[in-house]
Design a protein around this motif. Sequence first.
Motif, PDB file in Angstrom:
ATOM      1  N   LEU A  61      -1.404   8.768  -1.731  1.00  0.00           N
ATOM      2  CA  LEU A  61      -2.766   8.599  -2.220  1.00  0.00           C
ATOM      3  C   LEU A  61      -2.836   8.832  -3.724  1.00  0.00           C
ATOM      4  N   MET A  73       0.330  -4.673  -7.061  1.00  0.00           N
ATOM      5  CA  MET A  73       1.022  -3.801  -6.112  1.00  0.00           C
ATOM      6  C   MET A  73       1.309  -4.640  -4.876  1.00  0.00           C
ATOM      7  N   ARG A 126       0.849  -1.179   0.000  1.00  0.00           N
ATOM      8  CA  ARG A 126       0.000   0.000   0.000  1.00  0.00           C
ATOM      9  C   ARG A 126       0.893   1.239   0.000  1.00  0.00           C
ATOM     10  N   SER A 127       0.943   1.911  -1.128  1.00  0.00           N
ATOM     11  CA  SER A 127       1.766   3.101  -1.224  1.00  0.00           C
ATOM     12  C   SER A 127       1.274   4.163  -0.255  1.00  0.00           C
ATOM     13  N   ARG A 159      -1.981   5.600  -5.439  1.00  0.00           N
ATOM     14  CA  ARG A 159      -3.044   4.613  -5.287  1.00  0.00           C
ATOM     15  C   ARG A 159      -4.254   4.920  -6.159  1.00  0.00           C
ATOM     16  N   CYS A 160      -4.546   6.202  -6.371  1.00  0.00           N
ATOM     17  CA  CYS A 160      -5.699   6.524  -7.217  1.00  0.00           C
ATOM     18  C   CYS A 160      -5.344   6.534  -8.695  1.00  0.00           C
ATOM     19  N   CYS A 181      -3.439   4.241 -10.202  1.00  0.00           N
ATOM     20  CA  CYS A 181      -3.356   2.875 -10.713  1.00  0.00           C
ATOM     21  C   CYS A 181      -4.741   2.270 -10.893  1.00  0.00           C
TER      22      CYS A 181
END
Length: 329
Positions: free
Chosen positions: A221, A233, A217-218, A224-225, A227
């Motif tokens: 934010l 991941m 979990r990067s 994450r949005c 990708c």
Amino acid sequence: MLRPEHCLRLLPAATPAFVGASAPFSCPLPGGGAIRLRHPRARTPRLRGEPSSVMRASAGPDAVASAPEMPQREVVRALAEQAVARLGPRLLPSAVPDDVAEFRNGAGNAVGSLDVRRGAPGSSIDFMLQSSLHCKVPNGAIDITSILIFLNCMTDAPHFLLELIQGSPTSIVVVLDLLPRKDLAFHPDYLQKYYENSRMDEQRAKIDELPQVRPYRSPSLFVRCACSPTAVMVSIDCGQGGEGTLEEIVRGQLAMVAKEVLQFWLDCCADSTTKMDNTERDFLLKRDQIVRSKSIEVDLTANLPMMFDPDVSSRVISEIRKAFGVQEA
């Protein structure tokens, strides 16, 4: 675009932060077998040209002459060869200067390489970028290898991205994705075409099912949005003494999945064209520019100068800005 927090603690005091600085988000192979890789001890060839004066600069006792050969470099090199064989004349020759194709910091404990091939006029390819960075730290080394292929506004098909960050001999962070260029909830047909019908989730599952794999979990934010929901991941951690197991996974399952994702991208995205009106095209361009600008801001301008001398980092950032079509603010 990756920021593996577990790697930050490994960096020497001279480089207090490191956030994926080398990566800017930072012929189809015969048969169905895994990508054939060179022997792990084979010397990594330069991307182009002869060693630059920057590479020949004197350095301290911890200096690294060049990035060592590693399984992930072989995977990325094989993917690049796969893409070049298919795209052929749609890619122009690399025009990256020698002092950016390979570079190092003054202390000699960090080396990097960059290769950019722009799309030929009339092609839907914007550019293909390969980058790597190897940094020696007190407890080992951090190694980042990536390849991304971006399309232009002749199509709205996704971009291709693979980024690999190895923070220890037994663990690696992987991001493999077809980066969407539309809001997937607002465009269910786009979601179905590129992610459901293509069975991208099945490719992700092939990696997720490995016992050594945990979700990554990067902390960003934005990453994450940006990708897709089918992105791979993950963090692959093989535990103490698991160097051989990690190499087997990288050369085996990871290489196979990356090859199949790239093959789908080459078949269904690289050759596509999309009929768009001016409003749709303008929105696509704006979205692409935001992703590119943000990735440079997050990964490069804030972090590359922490690892490399100002003149070196400036040259590298300038070449990536040129490839991304992003002007300095």
